[in-house]
Scaffold this motif. Structure first.
Motif, PDB file in Angstrom:
ATOM      1  N   PHE A  32     -67.171  44.952  64.659  1.00  0.00           N
ATOM      2  CA  PHE A  32     -67.819  43.830  64.980  1.00  0.00           C
ATOM      3  C   PHE A  32     -67.508  43.162  66.297  1.00  0.00           C
ATOM      4  CE2 PHE A  32     -68.476  44.220  60.441  1.00  0.00           C
ATOM      5  CZ  PHE A  32     -69.973  43.935  60.411  1.00  0.00           C
ATOM      6  N   ALA A  33     -66.264  43.454  66.796  1.00  0.00           N
ATOM      7  CA  ALA A  33     -65.792  42.762  68.014  1.00  0.00           C
ATOM      8  C   ALA A  33     -66.432  43.723  69.270  1.00  0.00           C
ATOM      9  CB  ALA A  33     -64.311  42.676  68.028  1.00  0.00           C
ATOM     10  N   TRP A  34     -66.284  44.769  69.185  1.00  0.00           N
ATOM     11  CA  TRP A  34     -66.585  45.776  70.108  1.00  0.00           C
ATOM     12  C   TRP A  34     -68.208  46.054  70.065  1.00  0.00           C
ATOM     13  CZ3 TRP A  34     -63.617  47.667  74.057  1.00  0.00           C
ATOM     14  CH2 TRP A  34     -62.263  46.942  74.197  1.00  0.00           C
ATOM     15  N   PHE A  35     -68.737  46.321  68.822  1.00  0.00           N
ATOM     16  CA  PHE A  35     -69.843  47.010  68.903  1.00  0.00           C
ATOM     17  C   PHE A  35     -71.018  46.296  68.012  1.00  0.00           C
ATOM     18  CE2 PHE A  35     -66.843  50.619  68.233  1.00  0.00           C
ATOM     19  CZ  PHE A  35     -66.921  51.048  69.721  1.00  0.00           C
ATOM     20  N   GLY A  36     -70.481  45.086  67.480  1.00  0.00           N
ATOM     21  CA  GLY A  36     -71.410  44.179  66.740  1.00  0.00           C
ATOM     22  C   GLY A  36     -71.912  44.668  65.612  1.00  0.00           C
ATOM     23  N   LYS A  37     -71.368  45.786  65.052  1.00  0.00           N
ATOM     24  CA  LYS A  37     -72.130  46.255  63.716  1.00  0.00           C
ATOM     25  C   LYS A  37     -70.788  46.934  63.303  1.00  0.00           C
ATOM     26  CE  LYS A  37     -73.885  50.322  66.374  1.00  0.00           C
ATOM     27  NZ  LYS A  37     -75.000  51.251  66.745  1.00  0.00           N
ATOM     28  N   GLN A  63     -53.995  49.717  57.333  1.00  0.00           N
ATOM     29  CA  GLN A  63     -53.874  48.912  58.819  1.00  0.00           C
ATOM     30  C   GLN A  63     -55.324  49.695  59.560  1.00  0.00           C
ATOM     31  OE1 GLN A  63     -49.812  50.381  59.754  1.00  0.00           O
ATOM     32  NE2 GLN A  63     -49.347  48.281  60.186  1.00  0.00           N
ATOM     33  N   ILE A  64     -55.645  50.785  59.575  1.00  0.00           N
ATOM     34  CA  ILE A  64     -56.569  51.468  60.089  1.00  0.00           C
ATOM     35  C   ILE A  64     -57.662  50.818  59.636  1.00  0.00           C
ATOM     36  CG2 ILE A  64     -58.166  53.631  60.091  1.00  0.00           C
ATOM     37  CD1 ILE A  64     -55.343  55.118  60.368  1.00  0.00           C
ATOM     38  N   GLU A  65     -57.835  50.555  58.303  1.00  0.00           N
ATOM     39  CA  GLU A  65     -59.132  49.931  57.804  1.00  0.00           C
ATOM     40  C   GLU A  65     -59.387  48.660  58.519  1.00  0.00           C
ATOM     41  OE1 GLU A  65     -61.125  48.543  53.418  1.00  0.00           O
ATOM     42  OE2 GLU A  65     -59.515  49.885  53.539  1.00  0.00           O
ATOM     43  N   GLU A  66     -58.410  47.782  58.554  1.00  0.00           N
ATOM     44  CA  GLU A  66     -58.503  46.447  58.991  1.00  0.00           C
ATOM     45  C   GLU A  66     -58.702  46.582  60.488  1.00  0.00           C
ATOM     46  OE1 GLU A  66     -58.785  42.674  59.365  1.00  0.00           O
ATOM     47  OE2 GLU A  66     -58.427  43.616  57.699  1.00  0.00           O
ATOM     48  N   HIS A  67     -58.247  47.450  61.470  1.00  0.00           N
ATOM     49  CA  HIS A  67     -58.466  47.639  62.801  1.00  0.00           C
ATOM     50  C   HIS A  67     -59.995  48.080  62.960  1.00  0.00           C
ATOM     51  CE1 HIS A  67     -54.639  47.354  64.523  1.00  0.00           C
ATOM     52  NE2 HIS A  67     -54.113  48.260  63.957  1.00  0.00           N
ATOM     53  N   THR A  68     -60.532  48.703  61.904  1.00  0.00           N
ATOM     54  CA  THR A  68     -61.916  49.238  62.003  1.00  0.00           C
ATOM     55  C   THR A  68     -62.871  48.267  61.643  1.00  0.00           C
ATOM     56  OG1 THR A  68     -61.215  51.637  61.285  1.00  0.00           O
ATOM     57  CG2 THR A  68     -63.415  51.022  60.744  1.00  0.00           C
ATOM     58  N   ARG A  69     -62.476  47.487  60.534  1.00  0.00           N
ATOM     59  CA  ARG A  69     -63.359  46.242  60.358  1.00  0.00           C
ATOM     60  C   ARG A  69     -63.410  45.470  61.747  1.00  0.00           C
ATOM     61  NH1 ARG A  69     -64.817  45.981  55.416  1.00  0.00           N
ATOM     62  NH2 ARG A  69     -63.560  46.828  53.542  1.00  0.00           N
ATOM     63  N   GLN A  70     -62.347  44.914  62.360  1.00  0.00           N
ATOM     64  CA  GLN A  70     -62.387  43.981  63.293  1.00  0.00           C
ATOM     65  C   GLN A  70     -63.031  44.620  64.731  1.00  0.00           C
ATOM     66  OE1 GLN A  70     -58.339  43.266  64.031  1.00  0.00           O
ATOM     67  NE2 GLN A  70     -57.923  41.743  61.927  1.00  0.00           N
ATOM     68  N   ALA A  71     -62.773  45.947  64.851  1.00  0.00           N
ATOM     69  CA  ALA A  71     -63.124  46.607  65.958  1.00  0.00           C
ATOM     70  C   ALA A  71     -64.654  46.785  66.227  1.00  0.00           C
ATOM     71  CB  ALA A  71     -62.626  47.827  66.454  1.00  0.00           C
ATOM     72  N   SER A 119     -69.712  57.023  80.396  1.00  0.00           N
ATOM     73  CA  SER A 119     -71.226  56.606  80.167  1.00  0.00           C
ATOM     74  C   SER A 119     -71.642  57.286  78.954  1.00  0.00           C
ATOM     75  CB  SER A 119     -71.916  57.071  81.310  1.00  0.00           C
ATOM     76  OG  SER A 119     -71.915  58.520  81.393  1.00  0.00           O
ATOM     77  N   LYS A 120     -71.056  58.402  78.465  1.00  0.00           N
ATOM     78  CA  LYS A 120     -71.529  59.198  77.319  1.00  0.00           C
ATOM     79  C   LYS A 120     -70.731  58.661  76.191  1.00  0.00           C
ATOM     80  CE  LYS A 120     -72.162  63.606  79.397  1.00  0.00           C
ATOM     81  NZ  LYS A 120     -71.832  65.104  79.577  1.00  0.00           N
ATOM     82  N   LEU A 121     -69.772  58.077  76.518  1.00  0.00           N
ATOM     83  CA  LEU A 121     -68.972  57.117  75.071  1.00  0.00           C
ATOM     84  C   LEU A 121     -68.803  55.980  75.165  1.00  0.00           C
ATOM     85  CD1 LEU A 121     -65.999  60.098  75.110  1.00  0.00           C
ATOM     86  CD2 LEU A 121     -68.153  60.282  73.620  1.00  0.00           C
ATOM     87  N   ASN A 122     -69.673  55.301  75.280  1.00  0.00           N
ATOM     88  CA  ASN A 122     -69.927  53.800  75.405  1.00  0.00           C
ATOM     89  C   ASN A 122     -69.707  53.148  74.053  1.00  0.00           C
ATOM     90  OD1 ASN A 122     -72.295  54.412  74.379  1.00  0.00           O
ATOM     91  ND2 ASN A 122     -73.298  53.017  76.018  1.00  0.00           N
ATOM     92  N   ASN A 123     -69.837  53.975  72.927  1.00  0.00           N
ATOM     93  CA  ASN A 123     -69.646  53.367  71.807  1.00  0.00           C
ATOM     94  C   ASN A 123     -68.221  54.023  71.054  1.00  0.00           C
ATOM     95  OD1 ASN A 123     -71.834  51.888  71.316  1.00  0.00           O
ATOM     96  ND2 ASN A 123     -73.093  53.773  70.819  1.00  0.00           N
ATOM     97  N   LEU A 124     -67.507  54.538  71.719  1.00  0.00           N
ATOM     98  CA  LEU A 124     -66.115  55.021  71.279  1.00  0.00           C
ATOM     99  C   LEU A 124     -65.063  54.061  71.698  1.00  0.00           C
ATOM    100  CD1 LEU A 124     -64.588  57.613  70.271  1.00  0.00           C
ATOM    101  CD2 LEU A 124     -64.241  58.133  72.604  1.00  0.00           C
ATOM    102  N   LEU A 125     -64.172  53.874  70.452  1.00  0.00           N
ATOM    103  CA  LEU A 125     -62.766  53.134  70.683  1.00  0.00           C
ATOM    104  C   LEU A 125     -61.899  53.905  70.174  1.00  0.00           C
ATOM    105  CD1 LEU A 125     -61.559  50.241  71.244  1.00  0.00           C
ATOM    106  CD2 LEU A 125     -62.229  49.680  69.123  1.00  0.00           C
ATOM    107  N   VAL A 126     -60.932  54.168  70.954  1.00  0.00           N
ATOM    108  CA  VAL A 126     -59.790  54.874  70.659  1.00  0.00           C
ATOM    109  C   VAL A 126     -58.643  54.220  70.318  1.00  0.00           C
ATOM    110  CG1 VAL A 126     -58.062  56.727  71.463  1.00  0.00           C
ATOM    111  CG2 VAL A 126     -60.439  56.865  72.017  1.00  0.00           C
ATOM    112  N   CYS A 127     -57.776  54.068  69.071  1.00  0.00           N
ATOM    113  CA  CYS A 127     -56.622  53.471  68.648  1.00  0.00           C
ATOM    114  C   CYS A 127     -55.626  54.828  68.860  1.00  0.00           C
ATOM    115  CB  CYS A 127     -56.697  53.067  67.438  1.00  0.00           C
ATOM    116  SG  CYS A 127     -55.265  52.260  66.690  1.00  0.00           S
ATOM    117  N   ASP A 128     -54.724  54.441  69.657  1.00  0.00           N
ATOM    118  CA  ASP A 128     -53.605  55.614  69.993  1.00  0.00           C
ATOM    119  C   ASP A 128     -52.322  55.107  69.350  1.00  0.00           C
ATOM    120  OD1 ASP A 128     -52.964  53.969  71.944  1.00  0.00           O
ATOM    121  OD2 ASP A 128     -53.155  55.394  73.433  1.00  0.00           O
TER     122      ASP A 128
END
Length: 182
Positions: free
Chosen positions: A76-81, A66-74, A49-58
């Protein structure tokens, strides 16, 4: 393995949210009885509930591209921004180009800064110190392991150490410093 890294990340978040030591989280995970399962579930609920804007790539061993590409995709896909902050735990797990460790780490340090500018976000990267950085003793930018480019490319460099680990402390002094970071 990727599964093990995911478990480690989960345990770290549980430690932070539950305010408990790592060994206790491991006990919770192993015990499996109703009381421990309930405690794990309740702590995980508070955490999500506190970390609803957190996405972890482990996934370890990624390149910064690759991190940059994951970040761009994630973002907008997860947060819309776009993503505002990327945490990298730790620089030594990244793959990079170069003929020596020094060259690889130097290239990664510079590429991190370039990636942050392209993504218009903050990149926080953990990095180990050299052996000159003694346990319990203050450290500075000269202790960065493998490359001075880390210091040179960072906008802000934060050092942290645990005074309780200093050699020669009495048990009472260690107890007084337990959990203190500087």
């Amino acid at each position: 393995s990727m599964e093990q890294q995911g478990i480690m990340a989960f345990e770290r978040f549980m430690q932070m949210e539950g305010g408990i030591e790592g060994r206790e989280v491991e006990k919770w995970m192993v015990k499996g009885d109703d009381a421990h399962n309930t405690k794990i579930f309740q702590t995980a609920q508070r955490l999500t509930s506190k970390l609803n804007n957190l996405l972890v790539c482990d996934q370890g061993g990624l390149t910064l591209k690759q991190i940059e590409e994951h970040t761009r995709q994630a973002g907008f896909a997860w947060f819309g921004k776009p993503v505002g902050v990327i945490f990298i735990d730790y620089l030594g797990y990244l793959k990079g180009d170069g003929n020596s460790i020094y060259e690889i780490v130097s290239n990664i340090a510079r590429e991190q800064k370039e990636m942050a500018k392209r993504l218009n976000c903050v990149v926080v990267s953990l990095h180990q110190t050299t052996k000159a950085g003694k346990a319990g003793e203050p450290i500075d930018e000269s202790h960065a392991r493998d490359s001075s480019a880390i210091r040179d490319s960072a906008d802000i460099l934060i050092t942290a150490w645990r005074p309780e680990l200093k050699e020669g402390l009495l048990d009472a002094e260690k107890a007084q410093l337990k959990g203190v970071w500087r």
